[in-house]
Design a protein around this motif. Structure first.
Motif, mmCIF file in Angstrom:
data_model
loop_
_atom_site.group_PDB
_atom_site.id
_atom_site.type_symbol
_atom_site.label_atom_id
_atom_site.label_comp_id
_atom_site.label_asym_id
_atom_site.label_seq_id
_atom_site.Cartn_x
_atom_site.Cartn_y
_atom_site.Cartn_z
ATOM 1 N N PRO A 221 -0.465 -17.628 20.300
ATOM 2 C CA PRO A 221 -1.815 -17.194 19.774
ATOM 3 C C PRO A 221 -1.626 -16.729 18.194
ATOM 4 O O PRO A 221 -0.777 -16.256 17.784
ATOM 5 N N VAL A 222 -2.837 -16.758 17.614
ATOM 6 C CA VAL A 222 -2.922 -16.241 15.975
ATOM 7 C C VAL A 222 -2.719 -14.900 16.248
ATOM 8 O O VAL A 222 -3.695 -14.325 17.139
ATOM 9 N N SER A 223 -1.958 -14.207 15.361
ATOM 10 C CA SER A 223 -1.784 -12.865 15.725
ATOM 11 C C SER A 223 -1.225 -12.326 14.171
ATOM 12 O O SER A 223 -0.368 -12.779 13.819
ATOM 13 N N VAL A 224 -1.932 -11.138 13.849
ATOM 14 C CA VAL A 224 -1.348 -10.390 12.642
ATOM 15 C C VAL A 224 -0.077 -9.776 13.023
ATOM 16 O O VAL A 224 0.799 -9.775 12.159
ATOM 17 N N LYS A 225 0.088 -9.281 14.210
ATOM 18 C CA LYS A 225 1.432 -8.783 14.531
ATOM 19 C C LYS A 225 2.679 -9.640 14.548
ATOM 20 O O LYS A 225 3.788 -9.332 14.128
ATOM 21 N N ALA A 226 2.368 -10.679 14.640
ATOM 22 C CA ALA A 226 3.286 -11.925 14.528
ATOM 23 C C ALA A 226 3.771 -12.002 13.354
ATOM 24 O O ALA A 226 5.087 -12.184 12.925
ATOM 25 N N ALA A 227 2.993 -11.720 12.391
ATOM 26 C CA ALA A 227 3.311 -11.968 10.812
ATOM 27 C C ALA A 227 4.098 -10.644 10.417
ATOM 28 O O ALA A 227 4.997 -10.642 9.538
ATOM 29 N N GLU A 228 3.576 -9.594 10.827
ATOM 30 C CA GLU A 228 4.148 -8.197 10.488
ATOM 31 C C GLU A 228 5.539 -8.075 10.794
ATOM 32 O O GLU A 228 6.247 -7.253 10.317
ATOM 33 N N THR A 229 6.221 -8.654 11.899
ATOM 34 C CA THR A 229 7.560 -8.662 12.379
ATOM 35 C C THR A 229 8.636 -8.917 11.370
ATOM 36 O O THR A 229 9.699 -8.613 11.289
ATOM 37 N N SER A 230 8.238 -9.661 10.461
ATOM 38 C CA SER A 230 9.172 -10.436 9.565
ATOM 39 C C SER A 230 9.480 -9.386 8.499
ATOM 40 O O SER A 230 10.541 -9.171 8.170
ATOM 41 N N ALA A 231 8.327 -8.379 8.248
ATOM 42 C CA ALA A 231 8.757 -7.488 7.352
ATOM 43 C C ALA A 231 9.447 -6.276 8.211
ATOM 44 O O ALA A 231 10.048 -5.061 7.486
ATOM 45 N N GLU A 232 9.499 -6.367 9.274
ATOM 46 C CA GLU A 232 10.141 -5.228 9.845
ATOM 47 C C GLU A 232 11.660 -5.540 10.368
ATOM 48 O O GLU A 232 12.205 -4.859 10.748
ATOM 49 N N GLY A 233 11.872 -6.538 10.145
ATOM 50 C CA GLY A 233 13.249 -7.137 10.376
ATOM 51 C C GLY A 233 13.674 -7.019 11.887
ATOM 52 O O GLY A 233 14.897 -7.107 12.460
ATOM 53 N N ARG A 234 12.583 -7.299 12.878
ATOM 54 C CA ARG A 234 12.895 -7.487 14.233
ATOM 55 C C ARG A 234 11.991 -8.499 15.082
ATOM 56 O O ARG A 234 10.955 -8.999 14.231
ATOM 57 N N SER A 235 12.182 -8.708 16.074
ATOM 58 C CA SER A 235 11.453 -9.800 17.051
ATOM 59 C C SER A 235 10.043 -8.934 17.353
ATOM 60 O O SER A 235 9.928 -7.722 17.351
ATOM 61 N N ILE A 236 9.305 -9.723 17.892
ATOM 62 C CA ILE A 236 7.936 -9.490 18.483
ATOM 63 C C ILE A 236 8.165 -8.745 19.790
ATOM 64 O O ILE A 236 7.531 -7.860 20.085
#
Length: 261
Positions: A221-236
């Motif tokens: 599903p479309v999700s802002v949190k899925a995109a945010e994980t890249s900046a966090e350096g970890r998985s969903i």
């Protein structure tokens, strides 16, 4: 036996890197030993796992492939980084772009990556290759190295239309370079099922390709949190363990294992 999966689509922005990270860590959470290979000179997979300056990394995929081309001796584990969520990473940076240009006159240039993977695969259950958004020589190397191709496709008109060219390339590679190559499946990503458009696109993909290609039951599903994980350096799984996206990727990792069996 290790299974090598190339995650490929020549269309950018469809979720290849997000899928590579979360599928890889999802498989690791089920007890598998997993290596992620960043085969994109942008280094997006590398950055998504917390290595925010890929160009500062000394040993990368480009280094390893150049060693293979020059027939230089090296340790098969050189350059492999260990992520806190129990996956290994062979990183990439802009040097890979220069390597692709220099491979024009290399003999058997399509099998350089395969030579390396044949050695390192003895240590893993799964190797996932995050391909660049093109059908150039590095991507061809990934397809030649792989047992199967997982194709993330955004639920939108242009990404779905681009599937035809990718499938033609996979068919060509299977015919000429890797007769064992299979399509692992098509994964619909960034799907907003609240809209009729997304529902129509999903139905179109299943109608056009479902007879011959596995369409994964789960969709991302479309999700802002899925995109945010890249900046966090970890998985969903670490960032939002009980969200819809983490549940979807957990289902995907189970589907991939079931498909193998």
């Amino acid at each position: 036996m290790c299974k090598v999966i190339a995650i490929a689509n020549q269309k950018g922005g469809v979720g290849k890197t997000t899928t590579s990270v979360n599928l890889g860590i999802g498989l690791a959470r089920q007890g598998n030993k997993v290596l992620l290979i960043d085969a994109d000179p942008q280094g997006s997979l590398t950055a998504s796992l917390g290595y925010i300056e890929p160009d500062d990394i000394g040993v990368t995929l480009a280094t390893i492939m150049m060693n293979v081309i020059n027939e230089e001796e090296f340790e098969v584990t050189d350059g492999i980084l260990h992520h806190q969520e129990n996956v290994d990473l062979l990183p990439s940076n802009i040097e890979l772009s220069g390597l692709e240009v220099s491979m024009a006159n290399v003999i058997s240039r399509e099998v350089i990556m395969k030579e390396y993977i044949e050695e390192i695969k003895k240590q893993y259950d799964y190797i996932l290759i995050d391909c660049m958004p093109s059908l150039g020589m590095i991507t061809i190397n990934a397809l030649v190295s792989a047992d199967s191709v997982l194709v993330p496709v955004q639920a939108a008109y242009l990404p779905v239309k681009g599937l035809q060219q990718l499938i033609k390339t996979i068919t060509m590679v299977r015919k000429r370079l890797n007769r064992n190559l299979k399509v692992e499946g098509i994964l619909l990503t960034m799907v907003d099922f609240r809209t009729n458009f997304a529902k129509d696109i999903s139905a179109q993909v299943r109608k056009e390709y479902g007879a011959n290609i596995n369409i994964f039951d789960c969709s991302i599903p479309v999700s802002v949190k899925a995109a945010e994980t890249s900046a966090e350096g970890r998985s969903i799984f670490a960032y939002c363990p009980k969200g819809k996206v983490s549940i979807a990727y957990e289902e995907l990792s189970k589907e991939v294992q079931a498909h193998e069996n």
